[in-house]
Design a protein around this motif. Structure first.
Motif, PDB file in Angstrom:
ATOM      1  N   CYS A  41       0.539  -1.076   0.292  1.00  0.00           N
ATOM      2  CA  CYS A  41      -0.191   0.427   0.148  1.00  0.00           C
ATOM      3  C   CYS A  41       0.889   1.434  -0.193  1.00  0.00           C
ATOM      4  O   CYS A  41       1.598   1.359   0.608  1.00  0.00           O
ATOM      5  CB  CYS A  41      -1.168  -0.101   0.940  1.00  0.00           C
ATOM      6  N   ASP A  77      -4.604   4.395  -0.207  1.00  0.00           N
ATOM      7  CA  ASP A  77      -4.730   3.207  -0.868  1.00  0.00           C
ATOM      8  C   ASP A  77      -5.854   1.990   0.399  1.00  0.00           C
ATOM      9  O   ASP A  77      -6.129   2.471   1.554  1.00  0.00           O
ATOM     10  CB  ASP A  77      -3.570   1.950  -0.604  1.00  0.00           C
ATOM     11  N   ARG A  98      -8.255   1.095  -5.343  1.00  0.00           N
ATOM     12  CA  ARG A  98      -7.707   1.250  -4.741  1.00  0.00           C
ATOM     13  C   ARG A  98      -6.715   0.346  -3.677  1.00  0.00           C
ATOM     14  O   ARG A  98      -6.150   0.729  -2.580  1.00  0.00           O
ATOM     15  CB  ARG A  98      -7.744   3.431  -4.088  1.00  0.00           C
ATOM     16  N   ARG A 133      -5.822  -2.838  -2.283  1.00  0.00           N
ATOM     17  CA  ARG A 133      -4.836  -3.470  -2.701  1.00  0.00           C
ATOM     18  C   ARG A 133      -4.786  -4.891  -1.733  1.00  0.00           C
ATOM     19  O   ARG A 133      -4.313  -6.070  -2.156  1.00  0.00           O
ATOM     20  CB  ARG A 133      -3.758  -3.095  -1.604  1.00  0.00           C
TER      21      ARG A 133
END
Length: 389
Positions: A113, A117, A163, A165
């Motif tokens: 990240c 994120d 975004r 992860r």
């Protein structure tokens, strides 16, 4: 001034709860029942303690810096043990030893990240995961669970954004105790792989799973390392909590990035604790089976005693945890504090495991029962039954 990284998150829940003990006196006939922290209260077995003492006295290298990713013998032993348990293939270069499992999670997030994120966490969530994401500038996206406290992959799918992860699962779950079925874990693996994100699976309490056989089949996939980041802890299995020995299993390429994080934060995990963990793997299978049997017996005592709590509902049970819904109008945040003086019980409220805007936490309490025997569990239920709204 902008808040610092540590100011972005809440106070450590277990430490916060301990402050409730200040100025409270517990009479001898009603001593405190502390079910706030999920940790064994006894030291390691004598053989392991002797191994630690022998290493400290006879091995100069245990007092020096060691390899950043951990002792090669321990990495090899954990790779072999993991392969055996799950029926898959894990190699030593896919294993790193960390200073506890929380550090393993932090290292995983550091490799995944950037600020802004997102990581999806089922709720109720493990508070240290949420705290680290807060401090890392990563958004923790809550994934509400249903009455069975199991996360739904289809609901998770709707939360995935550009975004996102990772999805992070804890099974057996902390705080709820529920064991995620193998099929459910596989469904999350497929979801994560389809979206090119990681699946983090924290199995700190694996050794106390109630079912025989592998908890899941992820390691049987020859390409598991393209998606899975597996976390483990030796602390509960061998009573090594004070030595801080955890592990992360992932691709060798990711471990090259993990090494940067670990070298910067701690340089290397403690050598003495690693030797203890290695001795445990090599010598304590029978003893650990007995520890598991004892925890399962206590789990059975919780299940048998729960019906006597009128109005209460046992939502989840497993590993070290019983997760209850209480029957009172009072928020669990206030109830848990009141229980210290009124009932001599220290436990954590569900509000410590849920977002501020989630009303479910106000009705829930976590009981970490690993330090109670069957008699102690009986006393706990008598005190809980006597609580009034």
């Amino acid at each position: 001034m902008s808040p610092t990284r540590t100011e972005m998150t809440f106070m450590p829940p277990v430490m916060e709860a301990r402050r409730w003990l200040a100025d409270v006196t517990f009479p001898p006939e009603r001593p405190l029942i502390n079910v706030s922290q999920a940790a064994p209260v006894d030291p390691p077995p004598d053989g392991l303690r002797r191994a630690l003492a022998d290493a400290a006295l006879t091995r100069d290298d245990v007092h020096l810096y060691g390899p950043v990713l951990g002792l090669p013998d321990l990495r090899t032993a954990l790779a072999r043990r993991t392969s055996q348990i799950y029926g898959g293939t894990v190699s030593p270069d896919q294993v790193a030893i960390t200073s506890g499992c929380n550090q393993a999670f932090a290292a995983a997030i550091a490799t995944l990240c950037s600020e802004g994120d997102e990581v999806i966490l089922p709720t109720p969530w493990y508070f240290n995961h949420k705290m680290w994401l807060d401090m890392a500038g990563v958004a923790a996206v809550p994934l509400p669970t249903g009455p069975d406290l199991l996360p739904d992959p289809e609901v998770a799918r709707q939360s995935i954004t550009p975004r996102t992860r990772a999805i992070a699962l804890v099974t057996p779950n902390n705080p709820a105790g529920v064991e995620y079925p193998s099929e459910l874990i596989s469904a999350f693996m497929a979801l994560a792989r389809a979206h090119g994100i990681a699946l983090i699976v924290d199995e700190t309490y694996r050794d106390f799973h109630s079912q025989p056989g592998p908890p899941h089949v992820l390691f049987q996939d020859p390409d598991w390392h393209d998606t899975l980041i597996h976390l483990y802890s030796f602390s509960k299995a061998y009573r090594l909590t004070g030595h801080r020995v955890g592990a992360i299993i992932t691709s060798a390429a990711r471990l090259a990035e993990v090494e940067k994080f670990l070298d910067t934060v701690a340089i290397c995990p403690g050598q003495l604790g690693q030797h203890g963990a290695l001795w445990g793997i090599e010598n304590l299978d029978g003893w650990l089976a007995g520890e598991r049997a004892e925890i399962l017996a206590r789990r059975g005592a919780i299940a048998a005693g729960a019906p006597q709590l009128q109005g209460w509902q046992l939502l989840g049970l497993g590993a070290y945890f019983a997760y209850f819904q209480h029957p009172f109008a009072e928020s669990s945040a206030d109830l848990a504090k009141r229980m210290v003086a009124d009932s001599g019980i220290l436990c954590l409220p569900g509000t410590m495991f849920t977002p501020d805007d989630d009303p479910t936490g106000a009705r829930q309490l976590r009981i970490a029962f690993a330090n109670l025997d069957a008699d102690g569990i009986g006393v706990l239920f008598k005190r809980l039954a006597a609580i009034s709204g």
